[in-house]
Write an enzyme that holds these catalytic residues in place. Structure first.
Site, PDB file in Angstrom:
ATOM      1  N   GLU A  17       0.809  -1.215   0.000  1.00  0.00           N
ATOM      2  CA  GLU A  17       0.000   0.000   0.000  1.00  0.00           C
ATOM      3  C   GLU A  17       0.848   1.273   0.000  1.00  0.00           C
ATOM      4  O   GLU A  17       0.468   2.266  -0.607  1.00  0.00           O
ATOM      5  CB  GLU A  17      -0.946   0.014   1.207  1.00  0.00           C
ATOM      6  CG  GLU A  17      -2.074  -0.993   1.135  1.00  0.00           C
ATOM      7  CD  GLU A  17      -3.117  -0.649   0.099  1.00  0.00           C
ATOM      8  OE1 GLU A  17      -3.550   0.516   0.037  1.00  0.00           O
ATOM      9  OE2 GLU A  17      -3.500  -1.552  -0.669  1.00  0.00           O
ATOM     10  N   GLU A  26      -1.288   8.971  -1.175  1.00  0.00           N
ATOM     11  CA  GLU A  26      -1.508   8.418  -2.503  1.00  0.00           C
ATOM     12  C   GLU A  26      -0.972   9.369  -3.565  1.00  0.00           C
ATOM     13  O   GLU A  26      -1.194  10.583  -3.499  1.00  0.00           O
ATOM     14  CB  GLU A  26      -3.015   8.197  -2.684  1.00  0.00           C
ATOM     15  CG  GLU A  26      -3.396   7.463  -3.913  1.00  0.00           C
ATOM     16  CD  GLU A  26      -4.866   7.093  -3.935  1.00  0.00           C
ATOM     17  OE1 GLU A  26      -5.291   6.516  -4.939  1.00  0.00           O
ATOM     18  OE2 GLU A  26      -5.585   7.374  -2.957  1.00  0.00           O
ATOM     19  N   ASN A  63     -14.216   6.519   6.326  1.00  0.00           N
ATOM     20  CA  ASN A  63     -13.084   5.891   7.017  1.00  0.00           C
ATOM     21  C   ASN A  63     -12.291   6.894   7.842  1.00  0.00           C
ATOM     22  O   ASN A  63     -11.848   6.576   8.944  1.00  0.00           O
ATOM     23  CB  ASN A  63     -12.172   5.177   6.013  1.00  0.00           C
ATOM     24  CG  ASN A  63     -12.778   3.889   5.529  1.00  0.00           C
ATOM     25  OD1 ASN A  63     -13.423   3.167   6.278  1.00  0.00           O
ATOM     26  ND2 ASN A  63     -12.589   3.593   4.255  1.00  0.00           N
TER      27      ASN A  63
END
Length: 140
Positions: A17, A26, A63
């Site tokens: 990840e 990201e 989240n």
């Protein structure tokens, strides 16, 4: 109980990840998450604002809100904090336990662990390679 299977699965997923712990945000803009109701991205700009961060790449307003509540932080108002190591690893541990991933590691269901983290199976072969390597190191 912390077992080599649990440790290896956790490390493998985080390695994939985060690009072997090099990227805590990201690289993509997050625009692909815009309007994703399943992630709670209901306001204009939520996709970019709640893009993947931390070693587990937490994604989506829902989240961020849930992780923040569990950790006593306002990650919904300050999503960039999930990219800080002092918060990011706590978020990763919360995500792992809140999704019951230790139980899956115990039965060797690495594929389902990947699905619960990624929403699919992106990078499964690389994740499995990290897992095998981590398990080898941790059991010898």
């Amino acid at each position: 109980m912390l077992t080599p299977q649990r440790q290896a699965a956790f490390l493998a997923q985080l390695a994939h990840e985060s690009g072997e712990l090099r990227y805590f945000e990201e690289l993509a803009s997050g625009e692909a998450y815009e309007g994703r109701q399943d992630l709670g991205n209901t306001k204009l700009g939520d996709g970019k604002r709640y893009k993947g961060r931390g070693p587990i790449q937490l994604t989506g307003r829902n989240n961020y809100r849930a992780a923040g509540r569990a950790l006593g932080l306002d990650l919904e108002a300050n999503p960039e904090r999930a990219a800080d190591t002092d918060v990011g690893f706590r978020v990763a541990a919360w995500f792992w336990t809140s999704r019951g991933l230790n139980a899956l590691a115990d039965v060797g269901d690495f594929r389902e662990i990947t699905r619960r983290i990624n929403g699919g199976y992106n990078g499964l072969a690389q994740r499995e390679a990290y897992y095998r390597r981590a398990l080898e190191v941790l059991t010898h």
